[in-house]
Scaffold this active site. Structure first.
Site, PDB file in Angstrom:
ATOM      1  N   ASN A 115      -5.208   3.469   7.582  1.00 52.20           N
ATOM      2  CA  ASN A 115      -6.559   3.937   7.260  1.00 52.20           C
ATOM      3  C   ASN A 115      -7.598   3.476   8.269  1.00 52.20           C
ATOM      4  O   ASN A 115      -8.630   4.116   8.446  1.00 52.20           O
ATOM      5  CB  ASN A 115      -6.954   3.519   5.838  1.00 52.20           C
TER       6      ASN A 115
ATOM      7  N   HIS B 208       0.843  -1.199   0.000  1.00 54.31           N
ATOM      8  CA  HIS B 208       0.000   0.000   0.000  1.00 54.31           C
ATOM      9  C   HIS B 208       0.875   1.245   0.000  1.00 54.31           C
ATOM     10  O   HIS B 208       1.526   1.555   0.998  1.00 54.31           O
ATOM     11  CB  HIS B 208      -0.927  -0.036   1.233  1.00 54.31           C
TER      12      HIS B 208
END
Ligand code: 3H9
Length: 706
Positions: A483, A433
């Protein structure tokens, strides 16, 4: 003499070798060893000159950073290297410092106390102390301006960036670059200067006078801008200025005073935590020994959008040939055009040569098909954040990628295991990511699925380093480390608006706290439509009756997607400068009144506490769930991926500095007011408070189980 330092003689030249792996730091015993060897060499009538050199890969990387905590806690006395350096400088026989690798911090300070400095061609010198929240503390701010001149010393001490060998010679920091056999060259140099009266750096005052006050004012302004919130760069400037106003010894006293002030600050503790944290996150318990990582020689990226293009640039920057695949020619041309434009901007700034740009562009192969994918060692999917689409792509990749290729997804939130289930090789599937802009942001979250093999994890972590990233390993859950935690942070920012805070107050309070940008400014930059799409996909996961932010979807319905549409939480002019939007303020007020939310005055402190403690509380759950290995992994994720100030040390370190009992008490207040669904304290937080422990203690327990 301690074994850390060896003394040998080659005819009339004594060679003192420091051997304190891995980086020859000035740990206890090293200065004493050097001093003893030096005295022996001076007393030896056969010796006419002395060479000081480091064993292994470097000269001296500075003071031993591990010792600083002990000094602050009182376990060790304060460092006073000055008398030791005076012994070197006062040696009647010339001392030649032979520098390969790095002479950093205390390493450069030792080198400057010598009479000559010779450098290996790839050597670097620097005073990086400010990056640890401190300043040079062994005469660096007094000797460096005498060698390099005041403006360069200001720059080196306040910004902390290293200087290459050629520049060091041009600046007068060093005397010569030695090509070929380094030790032999250094000895030959020493022999050539033997017999000449050694000149002492501390007595070379010719570069000190006549520096206009404006030079210091400009340095301070620059430091305030580039190192917002940091005290150390300003202290470093004060210390260099002292060199121009006081004699050497008084200047050193002033430096010592400022050094100790910095060393005992929370800022230094935080930045030293980050220094070791950056290295700790690379250590994955139980993996290193059992796996044999292979090298990534060729890569392929699916998607030439903002993320795909940025990811492909990372591979090209590291010299890895990379295919970039899109479904339509137009999208491919646009993507490659943006990459070319990004490189061209770097060339225009003088930070990349045209030849290097051409080389990198040549490593990129645009494709509309899977041609060439069978040669890739890693394929990175960077398509739109949609599970069905990602599964379809992975099913296709399963057919075209060679056996043994790593299949990576750049998802920022989605379930890695479900994506892996579309393939026949879930052990080879991993999340990589990247953070936007992917060619700039330093964080890489490596996400392990339940089947991901240890070798694949090890390769992905090593690849992160090769791409110039700081890689942090995360477990698989919605949003992973970063996140998942940011969701309650954004949630609170929006609740605060509904309760009466302005968009500007929320942004400004968190900016002043130390975030690179306020949360609503981040939202506007990223695009409100991104979160809108994710919320639609996750609508079924909402718990009935639990409060959700009410305004953002209304903004999206009006086509206010943030900077890209010129309107979001704020208004943006053609230069993307934000200003407050009365329409948004009115909308927030209307929506919150309609929902019966009480509006009130909200302090900046409440804004910070609500948003930052939301991160901390979720961070504690992320630890409990084993999604992050250690609290420091969360801190590094937030510093490199979310713009959390390094001088705060990251959210978990910050909570430790506030004191966990105080953090818990505040969270319990919020729980009373806003309900347990949103604010129930994480059990781990309660447990640490009950035990009188910190997140740092939690990490230590993980390092030494049992
Ligand atoms: C100072 O000098 C104050 C003075 O003014 C005097 C005051 C009185 N100490 O980075 P790496 C460890 S302040 C202790 O992975 P690379 C590091 O933790 C100091 N340990 O390697 C790691 O351990 P592990 C100013 C240190 O090749 C291992 O060495 N100096 C120190 O990528 C390998 O490090 C600095 O700020 C240290 N000083 O890079 C320089 N340095 O393997 C800091 C490293 O257990 N160091 N370690 O994880 C660096 O910039 C880089 O380490 C260096 C090597 C470029 C040297």
């Amino acid at each position: 003499m301690a074994e850390l330092v060896r003394l040998a003689r080659q005819d009339d030249v004594a060679v003192i070798t420091i051997d304190n792996p891995p980086v020859n730091a000035l740990s206890p015993g090293v200065p004493e060893g050097i001093e003893a060897a030096l005295k022996q060499a001076v007393a030896d009538t056969r010796v006419r000159a002395i060479v000081l050199i480091g064993a292994g890969s470097t000269f001296i990387a500075g003071a031993d950073i591990r010792e600083f905590g002990k000094i602050v806690s009182g376990e060790r006395p304060r460092l006073t290297l000055l008398p030791f350096l005076l012994t070197i400088e006062d040696s009647p026989k010339p001392v030649v410092m032979a520098i390969h690798g790095q002479a950093f911090g205390g390493g450069l300070e030792v080198a400057m106390a010598g009479h000559y400095r010779v450098l290996a061609p790839k050597a670097q010198v620097g005073q990086p102390e400010v990056k640890l929240g401190i300043i040079p503390g062994a005469g660096g701010t007094q000797r460096l301006p005498r060698l390099a001149g005041v403006p360069k010393a200001l720059e080196m001490c306040a910004a902390g960036d290293p200087v290459k060998a050629q520049d060091a010679v041009a600046l007068g920091i060093a005397d010569k670059i030695v090509e070929g056999d380094f030790l032999a060259g250094a000895i030959a140099f020493a022999r050539a200067v033997a017999g000449k009266p050694p000149s002492k750096t501390r007595e070379r005052d010719e570069k000190l006078p006549g520096v206009p006050a404006a030079v210091f004012a400009a340095a301070r302004e620059q430091a305030r801008k580039q190192a917002r919130g940091l005290r150390a760069p300003l202290a470093a400037i004060d210390a260099v200025e002292a060199a121009t106003k006081l004699d050497f010894f008084a200047g050193c006293e002033e430096e010592a005073r400022l050094f100790n002030q910095c060393l005992f600050s929370t800022e230094a503790r935080a930045m030293i935590h980050v220094f070791f944290g950056e290295r700790a996150v690379a250590k994955i318990p139980g993996i290193s020994k059992e796996v044999k990582p292979f090298e990534i020689r060729r890569a392929a990226v699916i998607g030439a959008g903002t993320m795909g293009g940025g990811i492909a640039m990372n591979y090209a920057n590291a010299g890895i040939p990379v295919i970039v695949k899109e479904t339509k020619q137009e999208a491919l041309d646009r993507g490659l055009g943006i990459i070319r434009g990004n490189y061209a901007k770097t060339v225009a700034k003088g930070k990349l040569s045209q030849a290097a740009m051409d080389q990198r562009m040549a490593l990129l192969t645009p494709r509309l098909t899977y041609d060439g994918f069978e040669q890739a060692d890693i394929v990175v999917e960077a398509a739109f954040e949609n599970m069905a689409l990602k599964k379809r792509i992975f099913a296709e990749l399963d057919k075209v990628a060679k056996p043994g290729a790593i299949l990576a997804t750049n998802t920022s939130t989605l379930d890695i295991d479900e994506i892996a289930s579309a393939t026949s090789r879930p052990t080879m599937v991993v999340g990589t990511h990247f953070f936007s802009p992917a060619n700039v942001m330093k964080l890489l979250e490596v996400v392990r699925g339940k089947a991901t093999s240890p070798a694949v994890i090890a390769i992905a972590m090593a690849l992160g380093k090769r791409l110039g990233k700081v890689a942090v390993l995360a477990g698989n859950c919605h949003g992973f480390i970063g996140n998942r935690m940011v969701a309650p942070y954004f949630r609170e920012a929006q609740f605060l608006l509904e309760e009466g805070a302005s968009v500007e107050a929320v942004n400004q309070s968190l900016y002043e706290f130390g975030m690179a940008m306020g949360p609503l400014a981040v939202d506007d930059l990223a695009g409100l439509d991104i979160g809108w799409a994710i919320r639609k996909e996750r609508a079924t996961h909402l718990k009935p009756g639990v409060r959700v932010p009410l305004v953002v979807d209304k903004l999206c319905e009006q086509g206010r997607f943030g900077q890209k549409t010129g309107r979001g939480w704020s208004k943006y002019d053609e230069n993307r400068r934000a200003s407050s939007d009365p329409e948004v303020a009115a909308l927030i007020e209307r929506v919150s009144r309609a929902a019966g939310i009480e509006r009130r005055e909200i302090s900046n402190q409440e804004i910070v506490d609500r948003c930052v403690y939301a991160l901390v509380n979720e961070g504690a759950r992320v630890l409990e769930d084993g999604i992050a290995l250690r609290a420091v992994d969360i801190d590094i994720t937030y510093i490199y991926g979310y713009g959390f100030a390094a001088w705060r040390g990251g959210p978990m370190f910050y909570a430790d500095t506030v004191g966990l009992p105080k953090v818990l008490a505040r969270i319990e207040e919020f729980e009373k007011k806003h309900g347990k669904d949103l604010w129930a304290p994480a059990p781990l937080l309660k447990q640490l408070v009950a035990e009188g422990k910190t997140f740092k203690d939690f990490d230590k327990r993980k390092e030494a189980p049992g």
